[in-house]
Design a protein around this motif. Structure first.
Motif, PDB file in Angstrom:
ATOM      1  N   GLN A   1     -10.981   2.765   7.967  1.00 57.59           N
ATOM      2  CA  GLN A   1     -11.610   3.945   7.377  1.00 57.59           C
ATOM      3  C   GLN A   1     -12.426   3.561   6.140  1.00 57.59           C
ATOM      4  OE1 GLN A   1     -11.424   6.948   8.839  1.00 57.59           O
ATOM      5  NE2 GLN A   1     -12.888   7.725   7.321  1.00 57.59           N
ATOM      6  N   GLU A   2     -11.864   2.662   5.329  1.00 55.77           N
ATOM      7  CA  GLU A   2     -12.571   2.198   4.140  1.00 55.77           C
ATOM      8  C   GLU A   2     -13.853   1.461   4.518  1.00 55.77           C
ATOM      9  OE1 GLU A   2     -10.287  -0.105   1.403  1.00 55.77           O
ATOM     10  OE2 GLU A   2      -8.617   1.316   1.378  1.00 55.77           O
TER      11      GLU A   2
ATOM     12  N   SER B   1      -6.238   2.517   7.734  1.00 56.56           N
ATOM     13  CA  SER B   1      -6.760   2.774   6.392  1.00 56.56           C
ATOM     14  C   SER B   1      -7.886   1.813   6.049  1.00 56.56           C
ATOM     15  CB  SER B   1      -5.624   2.638   5.367  1.00 56.56           C
ATOM     16  OG  SER B   1      -6.096   2.837   4.061  1.00 56.56           O
TER      17      SER B   1
ATOM     18  N   TYR C   1      -0.808   1.875  10.353  1.00 59.59           N
ATOM     19  CA  TYR C   1      -1.372   2.769   9.345  1.00 59.59           C
ATOM     20  C   TYR C   1      -2.285   1.994   8.403  1.00 59.59           C
ATOM     21  CZ  TYR C   1      -1.701   5.694   5.201  1.00 59.59           C
ATOM     22  OH  TYR C   1      -2.172   6.409   4.136  1.00 59.59           O
ATOM     23  N   LYS C   2      -1.858   0.777   8.019  1.00 60.47           N
ATOM     24  CA  LYS C   2      -2.657  -0.050   7.117  1.00 60.47           C
ATOM     25  C   LYS C   2      -3.974  -0.437   7.758  1.00 60.47           C
ATOM     26  CE  LYS C   2      -2.418  -4.136   4.157  1.00 60.47           C
ATOM     27  NZ  LYS C   2      -1.600  -5.272   3.724  1.00 60.47           N
TER      28      LYS C   2
END
Length: 208
Positions: free
Chosen positions: A10-11, A7, A3-4
């Motif tokens: 995505q950033e 994320s 998940y990290k």
């Protein structure tokens, strides 16, 4: 952990996208749409042209996004004025003044976004952007007619005329081919002339 990573990815993607759009906007502000080629945009953003194509199918999509972001911001300003604690006359004068002043302060960018010849896809988006501006002006005019400050036959026509005045009146001074730099006193005079014209065109005359 997955998940990290997702994320962070995505950033990074969002950051790349913003850099691409900012680079395109800066190139347009310097030399118009003609200077905002994919390779030039990529070079300015510090990325490969291939990465630009990961986010946008073609140059038109990049320019449409720049146009939409710019118009969204301008409409937010106009809507804020429309919803402010001013009389309709003050709102209309302030809205026109603010729009024209901001255009003259970013002349090449404003000229390109509003008037530079473009392909049909971008022209369609340009038409839509003017409709958004018209909606903001319609709100102000409607309030003014209800209060009795303004007098006109048809709300839509009045809004179209006001938007036409506040946009097309700046074609000549913004045109980069004239290569003219206006001082602040002329800008103040010119902006006031357009705002006064728009207000006088719809304001109820005494005794009418």
């Amino acid at each position: 952990m997955s998940y990290k990573r997702s994320s962070l990815m995505q950033e990074r993607m969002e950051k790349n996208r913003k850099m691409i759009l900012q680079s395109a906007r800066e190139l347009i502000a310097q030399g118009g749409f003609k200077d905002a080629q994919i390779q030039a945009i990529a070079d300015r953003a510090g990325v490969s042209s291939g990465l630009v194509y990961r986010y946008f199918d073609n140059k038109s999509q990049v320019l449409i996004e720049v146009l939409n972001e710019a118009i969204t911001f301008e409409v937010e300003i106009l809507n804020h004025i429309a919803q402010g604690q001013f009389s309709p006359t003050q709102k209309l004068h302030k809205a026109v003044t603010t729009f024209v002043r901001r255009a003259m302060n970013s002349s090449q960018l404003a000229y390109s976004l509003m008037f530079e010849p473009v392909d049909p896809e971008l022209e369609h988006e340009r038409f839509h952007s003017k409709q958004l501006i018209k909606q903001s002006m319609t709100e102000i005019l409607a309030i003014g007619k209800t209060s009795g400050e303004f007098s006109f036959e048809d709300l839509n026509t009045a809004a179209l005329c006001v938007v036409g005045a506040m946009t097309f009146a700046v074609v000549e001074p913004l045109n980069p081919s004239r290569n003219v730099i206006f001082d602040e006193s002329y800008k103040d005079y010119f902006v006031k002339q357009i705002a006064d014209f728009c207000v006088n065109a719809v304001k109820r005359q005494e005794g009418v």
